[in-house]
Design a protein around this motif. Structure first.
Motif, PDB file in Angstrom:
ATOM      1  N   PHE A  65       0.838  -1.207   0.000  1.00  0.00           N
ATOM      2  CA  PHE A  65       0.000   0.000   0.000  1.00  0.00           C
ATOM      3  C   PHE A  65       0.870   1.252   0.000  1.00  0.00           C
ATOM      4  N   LEU A  66       1.892   1.282   0.846  1.00  0.00           N
ATOM      5  CA  LEU A  66       2.761   2.452   0.916  1.00  0.00           C
ATOM      6  C   LEU A  66       3.528   2.646  -0.384  1.00  0.00           C
ATOM      7  N   THR A  67       4.025   1.559  -0.951  1.00  0.00           N
ATOM      8  CA  THR A  67       4.776   1.649  -2.200  1.00  0.00           C
ATOM      9  C   THR A  67       3.916   2.239  -3.309  1.00  0.00           C
ATOM     10  N   ASP A  68       2.661   1.798  -3.398  1.00  0.00           N
ATOM     11  CA  ASP A  68       1.755   2.309  -4.432  1.00  0.00           C
ATOM     12  C   ASP A  68       1.349   3.753  -4.168  1.00  0.00           C
ATOM     13  N   SER A  69       1.313   4.152  -2.900  1.00  0.00           N
ATOM     14  CA  SER A  69       0.831   5.488  -2.545  1.00  0.00           C
ATOM     15  C   SER A  69       1.886   6.567  -2.738  1.00  0.00           C
ATOM     16  N   SER A  84      -7.549  -5.458   2.964  1.00  0.00           N
ATOM     17  CA  SER A  84      -7.472  -4.106   2.409  1.00  0.00           C
ATOM     18  C   SER A  84      -6.655  -3.232   3.350  1.00  0.00           C
ATOM     19  N   SER A  85      -6.283  -2.059   2.880  1.00  0.00           N
ATOM     20  CA  SER A  85      -5.463  -1.183   3.721  1.00  0.00           C
ATOM     21  C   SER A  85      -5.697   0.269   3.357  1.00  0.00           C
ATOM     22  N   GLU A  86      -5.455   1.149   4.324  1.00  0.00           N
ATOM     23  CA  GLU A  86      -5.548   2.588   4.132  1.00  0.00           C
ATOM     24  C   GLU A  86      -4.732   3.265   5.216  1.00  0.00           C
ATOM     25  N   VAL A 140      -0.495   2.182   9.073  1.00  0.00           N
ATOM     26  CA  VAL A 140      -1.424   1.746   8.035  1.00  0.00           C
ATOM     27  C   VAL A 140      -2.464   0.847   8.690  1.00  0.00           C
ATOM     28  N   ASN A 141      -3.719   1.098   8.386  1.00  0.00           N
ATOM     29  CA  ASN A 141      -4.805   0.280   8.919  1.00  0.00           C
ATOM     30  C   ASN A 141      -5.081  -0.861   7.941  1.00  0.00           C
ATOM     31  N   VAL A 142      -4.727  -2.092   8.345  1.00  0.00           N
ATOM     32  CA  VAL A 142      -4.977  -3.282   7.528  1.00  0.00           C
ATOM     33  C   VAL A 142      -6.236  -3.949   8.063  1.00  0.00           C
ATOM     34  N   ARG A 143      -7.191  -4.248   7.156  1.00  0.00           N
ATOM     35  CA  ARG A 143      -8.493  -4.740   7.592  1.00  0.00           C
ATOM     36  C   ARG A 143      -8.932  -5.975   6.811  1.00  0.00           C
ATOM     37  N   CYS A 144      -9.774  -6.765   7.480  1.00  0.00           N
ATOM     38  CA  CYS A 144     -10.405  -7.927   6.860  1.00  0.00           C
ATOM     39  C   CYS A 144     -11.901  -7.847   7.153  1.00  0.00           C
ATOM     40  N   SER A 145     -12.726  -8.243   6.175  1.00  0.00           N
ATOM     41  CA  SER A 145     -14.177  -8.160   6.360  1.00  0.00           C
ATOM     42  C   SER A 145     -14.839  -9.519   6.549  1.00  0.00           C
ATOM     43  N   GLU A 146     -14.202 -10.587   6.072  1.00  0.00           N
ATOM     44  CA  GLU A 146     -14.808 -11.908   6.203  1.00  0.00           C
ATOM     45  C   GLU A 146     -13.722 -12.993   6.175  1.00  0.00           C
ATOM     46  N   PHE A 198      -3.467  -1.977  13.172  1.00  0.00           N
ATOM     47  CA  PHE A 198      -2.641  -0.861  12.739  1.00  0.00           C
ATOM     48  C   PHE A 198      -1.181  -1.309  12.688  1.00  0.00           C
ATOM     49  N   VAL A 199      -0.582  -1.137  11.518  1.00  0.00           N
ATOM     50  CA  VAL A 199       0.810  -1.540  11.305  1.00  0.00           C
ATOM     51  C   VAL A 199       1.683  -0.285  11.273  1.00  0.00           C
ATOM     52  N   PRO A 200       2.657  -0.168  12.161  1.00  0.00           N
ATOM     53  CA  PRO A 200       3.512   1.029  12.173  1.00  0.00           C
ATOM     54  C   PRO A 200       4.505   1.020  11.011  1.00  0.00           C
ATOM     55  N   PHE A 201       4.875   2.207  10.555  1.00  0.00           N
ATOM     56  CA  PHE A 201       5.862   2.308   9.482  1.00  0.00           C
ATOM     57  C   PHE A 201       6.655   3.595   9.630  1.00  0.00           C
ATOM     58  N   ARG A 202       7.759   3.643   8.903  1.00  0.00           N
ATOM     59  CA  ARG A 202       8.528   4.877   8.744  1.00  0.00           C
ATOM     60  C   ARG A 202       8.962   4.967   7.293  1.00  0.00           C
TER      61      ARG A 202
END
Length: 248
Positions: A52-56, A86-88, A101-107, A114-118
């Motif tokens: 997600f970070l790489t794409d953003s 998913s992530s945001e 980054v908030n990594v989430r699962c729905s089912e 929340f995954v920490p990053f720098r």
């Protein structure tokens, strides 16, 4: 009669022991079933955040980007996500410096972590090479490029020297200071009260006349000027030559 009470106690004790065995068996079975359920690999959670970070970031070739993803507790057990999580960005986080980054699962089971990053970004930025005083016009020798990590820099820094040359310092600046747009302004070409040339042009015809600037102006700025001949006040744009371009 004297032997009936111990018999009842033994019977009650046997029933209690039987219930205890059944309860322990049930708990053990539940533990085994929970352990048998597939859990979400921590590596996939971390890789989801990294991707997600790489794409953003969308950085160009002149920027060196380093992404460090934090660690998760190895004891963490989350239900296996039916599809890729998913992530945001977490609220308030930026794609620079420290964040989460908030990594989430729905089912089949909804969860969120929340995954920490720098993120560190290195690129060349314009810095002051020698002391500059307020209203001093910046010359090529006054500035230079320096490679720096930019996540903690103020917004508006410059990455090229050419746009800086000829600008005017708004304030006193010291060597090694990172130059930002708030530090500089267009050089004042026309001062209030200055005698200027007014001109209007169209294909095949240019009309020139004398005027007096009623306010100071920089290149491209619209200012008021008094026509010396007609005494009329007109508005025009300051040209790089210092002349004022007006409409017919």
């Amino acid at each position: 009669m004297s032997h009936a009470r111990p018999h009842r106690i033994d019977h009650a004790l046997r029933r209690l022991l039987s219930l205890t065995v059944i309860l322990l068996a049930t708990l053990n079975a539940g533990t085994i079933r929970a352990a048998d359920k597939p859990s979400e690999p921590l590596e996939r959670i971390l890789e989801t955040a990294r991707a997600f970070l790489t794409d953003s970031l969308n950085t160009d070739a002149s920027v060196e980007t380093r992404i460090e993803i934090g660690q998760l507790d190895s004891r963490l057990r989350l239900a296996r996500c039916a599809r890729a999580p998913s992530s945001e960005l977490a609220p308030g986080a930026r794609t620079g410096g420290n964040g989460t980054v908030n990594v989430r699962c729905s089912e089949p089971v909804a969860w969120s972590i929340f995954v920490p990053f720098r993120v560190e970004r290195y690129t060349e930025v314009v810095t002051v090479a020698r002391p500059l005083s307020r209203q001093q016009v910046i010359q090529p020798a006054d500035v230079r490029l320096k490679r720096m990590e930019t996540s903690q820099l103020a917004r508006g820094y410059f990455q090229e020297l050419a746009p800086i040359i000829g600008l005017e310092a708004r304030r006193t600046l010291v060597p090694e200071q990172v130059l930002i747009d708030a530090h500089v302004t267009q050089r004042t070409l026309v001062e209030r009260g200055q005698q200027v040339t007014l001109f209007s042009a169209r294909p095949g015809l240019t009309v020139r006349m004398k005027g007096e600037a009623l306010e100071a102006g920089t290149v491209g700025q619209r200012i008021r000027v008094r026509n010396k001949s007609s005494k009329r006040i007109v508005e025009g744009y300051v040209e790089p030559s210092g002349a004022i371009r007006t409409a017919f």
